[in-house]
Design a protein around this motif. Structure first.
Motif: not given
Ligand SMILES: NC(=O)c1ccc[n+]([C@@H]2O[C@H](COP(=O)([O-])OP(=O)(O)OC[C@H]3O[C@@H](n4cnc5c(N)ncnc54)[C@H](OP(=O)(O)O)[C@@H]3O)[C@@H](O)[C@H]2O)c1
Length: 340
Positions: A51, A132, A160-162, A182, A186, A201, A230, A247, A250, A272, A274, A327
């Motif tokens: 993401r 990641e 999500s990936g995370i 969602g 899933k 949710y 949230y 982390i 969105q 934080s 990464l 996905h």
């Molecule tokens: N801080 C860091 O170091 C770091 C590092 C990597 C990633 N991240 C962050 O982690 C997040 C996930 O990254 P990813 O690569 O795993 O992306 P991803 O696979 O595209 O996942 C995004 C997720 O957000 C969920 N989502 C959206 N709105 C939501 C809500 N209202 N309630 C609950 N879930 C919701 C989606 O779930 P549904 O489809 O079920 O709605 C989806 O599973 C991103 O925000 C990214 O920026 C942060």
């Protein structure tokens, strides 16, 4: 075939032509980067899509100073050249790595301390899907939030990936993951991965469901990628001495926060990223992962969930899929697969 420095000057890689939608991604020719002191040059066979790459493409997450403008934060491939004083690996080693940028390419350079060996039994696509999310989840759940065996953890965006990584890692270390999702599909996928409760949710209130599951106590840890309203609800869902790791945001900034809850529950709210961390900090996470998580990967106890694999030239389709939210788990690019 061994890589001979100077034998090939250019590589295919993805450029962001200007901030915008997936259509601004273009596959163009770039100079092959040269490994500097303590760096290795990797011939990239697979690169994970995350993401944060979408945020970078839209112009909201620029690479940190010194990092490549080419997107891509994680890769797997073969080491083809070593920089000065690079001693940890040999040419020909098969590895995966966390990179600060440059992953969507045929070749990528990275400091040797941010490289990990390919776990035995893993193919390149699976290995590229690790760094990641495994680095992010490890540092946030275990180093910062100090998640312990038998504690409960609420993971927002469980599919999500995370989220999928957080379910697997928290379960592997004896904690109890609860997630938000969602869709029903899933929900089922997260339960199959090890979530004890998956809350839709869109139709359920996660605060009420968490309270029901924990007999009113609340969860010990929350991993939040959503932000917005949230944040206040996480405070309600948290237990006494709860830790909340932010982390992602969105849904934007926090709204109407009841700080009194933070005081009375003795909450710790931390955040934080990464990517901006130093090479040394990432190296320390890499060391812990190699000691504590790589054995579980080798034993087949953990495996990333791969949703779809695209050719490098199809990076726009990979981004469109991620933005569609269809996905479950990880999306991966294969620069080693020839364009048609
Ligand atoms: N801080 C860091 O170091 C770091 C590092 C990597 C990633 N991240 C962050 O982690 C997040 C996930 O990254 P990813 O690569 O795993 O992306 P991803 O696979 O595209 O996942 C995004 C997720 O957000 C969920 N989502 C959206 N709105 C939501 C809500 N209202 N309630 C609950 N879930 C919701 C989606 O779930 P549904 O489809 O079920 O709605 C989806 O599973 C991103 O925000 C990214 O920026 C942060």
């Amino acid at each position: 075939m061994a890589f001979k420095p100077g034998s090939q000057q250019t590589m295919r890689a993805i450029s962001i032509r200007s901030p915008g939608g997936p259509e601004v991604l273009a596959c163009t020719f770039h100079p092959i980067p040269l490994p500097q002191d303590e760096e290795v040059l990797i011939k990239v066979e697979a690169a994970g899509v995350n993401r944060p790459d979408i945020l970078q493409r839209r112009g909201f997450y620029p690479p940190p100073p010194g990092a490549s403008e080419i997107p891509g934060l994680e890769i797997a491939g073969e080491i083809v050249a070593l920089g000065e004083n690079s001693e940890r690996f040999r040419v020909g080693n098969r590895v995966c790595a966390l990179v600060a940028g440059g992953g969507y390419a045929e070749y990528c350079v990275v400091h040797e301390s941010n490289v990990l060996p390919l776990p035995e039994g893993f193919n390149m696509v699976e290995a590229a899907a690790l760094p990641e999310t495994f680095f992010t989840v490890w540092t946030n759940l275990f180093q910062r939030a100090q998640l312990k065996c038998k504690e409960t953890v609420l993971i927002h965006g469980g599919s999500s990936g995370i989220g999928t990584t957080a379910i697997m890692l928290s379960s592997a270390f004896g904690a109890i993951p609860l997630v938000t999702v969602g869709t029903e599909e899933k929900r089922q996928a997260c339960i199959a991965l090890g979530a004890h409760l998956a809350i839709n949710y869109r139709t359920q209130d996660f605060v009420g469901e968490v309270k029901k599951f924990t007999d009113g106590k609340g969860v010990d840890v929350v991993v939040d990628i959503v932000g917005g309203d949230y944040v206040a609800r996480n405070y309600k869902a948290a237990a006494l001495n709860g830790r909340i790791v932010q982390i992602g945001v969105q849904n934007g900034p926090a709204k109407e926060l009841n700080l009194m809850l933070m005081l009375t529950k003795q909450l710790t709210h931390m955040g934080s990223t990464l990517r901006s961390r130093s090479v040394a900090e990432k190296a320390q996470i890499a060391q812990e992962l190699e000691q504590q998580v790589w054995p579980l990967l080798r034993q087949g106890k953990l495996r990333p969930l791969i949703f779809e694999v695209f050719k490098l030239e199809e990076a726009d389709r990979a981004h469109a899929l991620m933005e569609s939210g269809k996905h479950i788990g990880k999306i991966v690019l294969k620069p080693s697969q020839p364009a048609t």
